[in-house]
Design a protein around this motif. Structure first.
Motif, PDB file in Angstrom:
ATOM      1  N   ASP A   1       0.836  -1.161   0.093  1.00 17.30           N
ATOM      2  CA  ASP A   1      -0.069   0.091  -0.261  1.00 17.30           C
ATOM      3  C   ASP A   1       1.009   1.241   0.004  1.00 17.30           C
ATOM      4  O   ASP A   1       1.553   1.405   0.964  1.00 17.30           O
ATOM      5  N   VAL A   2       1.093   2.044  -1.169  1.00 21.71           N
ATOM      6  CA  VAL A   2       2.001   2.994  -1.470  1.00 21.71           C
ATOM      7  C   VAL A   2       1.711   4.218  -0.332  1.00 21.71           C
ATOM      8  O   VAL A   2       2.769   4.618   0.574  1.00 21.71           O
ATOM      9  N   ALA A   3       0.673   4.592  -0.037  1.00 22.86           N
ATOM     10  CA  ALA A   3       0.279   5.646   0.873  1.00 22.86           C
ATOM     11  C   ALA A   3       0.775   5.198   2.304  1.00 22.86           C
ATOM     12  O   ALA A   3       1.311   5.933   3.167  1.00 22.86           O
ATOM     13  N   ARG A   4       0.597   3.978   2.530  1.00 21.86           N
ATOM     14  CA  ARG A   4       0.687   3.484   3.775  1.00 21.86           C
ATOM     15  C   ARG A   4       2.461   3.390   4.266  1.00 21.86           C
ATOM     16  O   ARG A   4       2.910   3.792   4.998  1.00 21.86           O
ATOM     17  N   LEU A   5       3.207   2.909   3.342  1.00 12.44           N
ATOM     18  CA  LEU A   5       4.557   2.814   3.035  1.00 12.44           C
ATOM     19  C   LEU A   5       5.323   4.174   3.261  1.00 12.44           C
ATOM     20  O   LEU A   5       6.297   4.302   3.597  1.00 12.44           O
ATOM     21  N   LEU A   6       4.774   4.780   2.432  1.00 11.85           N
ATOM     22  CA  LEU A   6       5.495   6.304   2.279  1.00 11.85           C
ATOM     23  C   LEU A   6       4.937   7.422   3.180  1.00 11.85           C
ATOM     24  O   LEU A   6       5.835   8.425   3.477  1.00 11.85           O
ATOM     25  N   CYS A   7       3.912   7.200   3.825  1.00 16.24           N
ATOM     26  CA  CYS A   7       3.370   8.274   4.999  1.00 16.24           C
ATOM     27  C   CYS A   7       2.801   7.582   6.075  1.00 16.24           C
ATOM     28  O   CYS A   7       3.205   7.877   7.435  1.00 16.24           O
ATOM     29  N   ASP A   8       1.602   6.638   6.044  1.00 16.69           N
ATOM     30  CA  ASP A   8       0.980   6.457   7.178  1.00 16.69           C
ATOM     31  C   ASP A   8       1.519   5.500   8.271  1.00 16.69           C
ATOM     32  O   ASP A   8       1.164   5.557   9.322  1.00 16.69           O
ATOM     33  N   ARG A   9       2.527   4.619   7.969  1.00 15.16           N
ATOM     34  CA  ARG A   9       3.126   4.058   8.796  1.00 15.16           C
ATOM     35  C   ARG A   9       4.074   4.663   9.914  1.00 15.16           C
ATOM     36  O   ARG A   9       4.593   4.206  10.747  1.00 15.16           O
TER      37      ARG A   9
ATOM     38  N   GLY B   1      11.505   7.421   6.286  1.00 18.36           N
ATOM     39  CA  GLY B   1      10.995   7.987   7.333  1.00 18.36           C
ATOM     40  C   GLY B   1      12.156   9.277   7.661  1.00 18.36           C
ATOM     41  O   GLY B   1      12.257   9.502   8.701  1.00 18.36           O
ATOM     42  N   VAL B   2      12.795   9.630   6.808  1.00 18.70           N
ATOM     43  CA  VAL B   2      13.929  10.484   6.743  1.00 18.70           C
ATOM     44  C   VAL B   2      13.187  11.925   6.388  1.00 18.70           C
ATOM     45  O   VAL B   2      12.592  12.094   5.306  1.00 18.70           O
TER      46      VAL B   2
END
Length: 537
Positions: free
Chosen positions: A22-30, A239-240
């Motif tokens: 899930d792109v939004a989760r991997l790049l943001c929501d997690r 997450g950087v």
């Protein structure tokens, strides 16, 4: 492969190859909502910082707006937007609903934007107000981000409470539909899958050496692959916190951002470093810089001569292309450090196996022999490219040896230690009286002359030798272009590189033709030469 690196590389690959990725989760929501994700520096150097929570909320509003506009999974959605938090929110919003992103560079004219939208089958374009005039009419919707009454921004705010669940598309689903720069022909469509992100996440960690304690800035524009993935996608995935600087390049603003944000890790094109070197503005005292990297064009030796003295650091050269990502470079990761050889690109990075094929056979060349740079496909975990997309694509001859190798379109050498030296693009090789001469070697030598700021070398026809070296040179401010200086530059190449390879013809010019991303267009110089020859005949 370093045994300590392989488990981490495999972890990254598995994360983005997952069938439920899930792109939004991997790049943001997690990531934690209150963790800083992005700092945008305005043209007057005012910073604004956004957290992952901010981006999650703003991208959810964009996703709801796109969904309400009829955009569905797999649809192509483009942007013509400058570097901003809005850009990042829009891109994340596109991916949140499973649509495919089409990046379009703001320096493109209307024809370039229209042709790419048509070929990608774009359904919607989001543009900044000052870019709207470049978006032609077509089968796509055009959305302008503005603040007026009833404008799109107000509409986005109306979706503040909309519930938009991000779509899990999986690692093989299309993520980005972009185009090559067109330096060697018609721009070609390249569709990247979600798992392509793994190679960039690995590059950030191993190639650039960025970690949780880094203060990172990539100066490239997100309208192109390197800027999109290095300045936005890879940092978000890791997450950087990342940085976007609005406005054009200037030495003064670059030094100011490096100082004010205490940047430890900086990546930029060689032209940026050359611009810093040539400027009167000097580096501030006490910079926090620890690692410098470059990509986009070969790194010529004079950059590191300057950087070693001015900054006490050496710039690590990295090589990549739209189709592949970043397969080669001198890594910054402490477990992968190699001694930098001037003029060399470095070794293959983790997840890649690179070789040089003989010019006339699909077999590895002897160490040190010039040949065709190639990916060993089955032994390159981050290789996702299978062919070009769209009407501009032609049957790809880049794969050879029954699919065992993918040739990058470059000539290079590789030594017994795996260090790769770039020579030229295939089309740029100069064959003079049987000698194969790479323009990069001549350009590197000329750029070490104190009066030369930029240069480009091409082949010129010669009735006796077949081809000879022809150079186009931009001089430093205040330097007079005289016949004596031209003779001095020719002698410089003879004595500092090779007597047979000096440029028989040198043209002093104010500017070199470049793509919008800053790559020198040697093909344009060759076209000018042919036009002049045709006019003289």
């Amino acid at each position: 492969m370093n045994p300590d690196i392989e488990p981490r590389m495999r972890e990254i690959l598995d994360t983005f190859s997952d069938p439920d990725a899930d792109v939004a989760r991997l790049l943001c929501d997690r990531h934690p909502d209150d963790s800083p994700a992005l700092t945008v520096i305005s043209a007057d150097l005012e910073p604004a910082t956004y957290t992952y929570g901010d981006l999650a909320a703003s991208s959810a509003r964009v996703a709801a707006y796109l969904r309400d506009s009829g955009v569905t999974r797999g649809d192509r959605v483009a942007t013509v937007m400058g570097k901003s938090a809005d850009l990042v929110s829009v891109v994340l919003g596109i991916w949140r609903i499973g649509a495919v992103y089409v990046p379009l560079f703001t320096a493109f004219a209307e024809a370039a934007i229209g042709s790419r939208l048509s070929e990608a089958n774009g359904v919607l374009v989001v543009a900044d107000r000052d870019q709207r005039h470049k978006v032609p009419s077509g089968s796509w919707q055009t959305v302008v981000l503005d603040d007026g009454p009833g404008g799109v921004r107000a509409q986005l705010d109306s979706f503040a409470d909309a519930a938009v669940s991000s779509v899990a598309v999986g690692g093989d689903a299309p993520l980005v539909h972009m185009f090559t720069s067109g330096t060697t022909g018609t721009p070609k469509g390249v569709i990247h899958p979600v798992r392509y992100v793994a190679g960039w996440n690995s590059y950030l960690e191993f190639g650039l050496g960025v970690d949780a304690d880094s203060s990172f800035w990539c100066g490239a524009d997100p309208g192109w692959a390197y800027g999109l993935y290095t300045a936005i996608v890879a940092p978000l995935a890791a997450g950087v916190p990342t940085v976007l600087l609005q406005g054009g390049f200037s030495p003064e603003s670059t030094w100011a951002v490096l100082e004010d944000l205490e940047i430890t890790d900086f990546a930029a094109a060689p032209t940026v470093y050359r611009g810093l070197r040539a400027a009167s503005a000097q580096p501030p005292e006490g910079l926090a810089l620890q690692r410098l990297s470059s990509a986009g064009e070969p790194l010529t030796p004079e950059v590191n001569e300057w950087a070693s003295t001015a900054l006490g650091l050496r710039v690590h050269d990295h090589f990549g292309q739209t189709e592949l990502g970043m397969p080669i470079g001198y890594p910054h990761h402490p477990q992968l450090l190699r001694e930098i050889v001037p003029g060399a690109m470095g070794p293959a990075l983790p997840g890649w196996n690179m070789t040089v094929l003989a010019p006339d056979a699909d077999e590895p060349a002897e160490p040190g022999s010039m040949g065709r740079l190639a990916v060993v496909v089955a032994e390159s975990a981050f290789m996702t490219f299978t062919g070009y997309a769209g009407v501009a694509a032609t049957p790809s001859d880049r794969f050879c040896g029954d699919g065992k190798y993918f040739t990058t379109g470059d000539t290079a050498t590789i030594d017994s230690d795996g260090i790769i030296r770039f020579s030229s693009r295939d089309d740029d090789v100069i064959i003079m009286a049987g000698y194969r001469i790479g323009p990069f070697d001549i350009e590197s030598t000329l750029l070490q002359h104190p009066d030369v700021i930029e240069c480009a070398v091409i082949a010129a026809p010669d009735p006796v030798r077949g081809e000879v070296v022809e150079a186009y040179v931009v001089l430093a401010d205040g330097v007079s272009g005289t016949d004596e200086l031209i003779g001095e530059l020719q002698t410089w190449v003879k004595t500092h590189y090779a007597a047979h390879a000096y440029p028989r013809r040198i043209h002093l010019v104010d500017l070199l033709p470049k793509t919008p991303s800053g790559k020198i267009q040697r093909a344009e110089l060759r076209n000018r030469r042919r036009s002049l020859e045709a006019g003289a005949s």
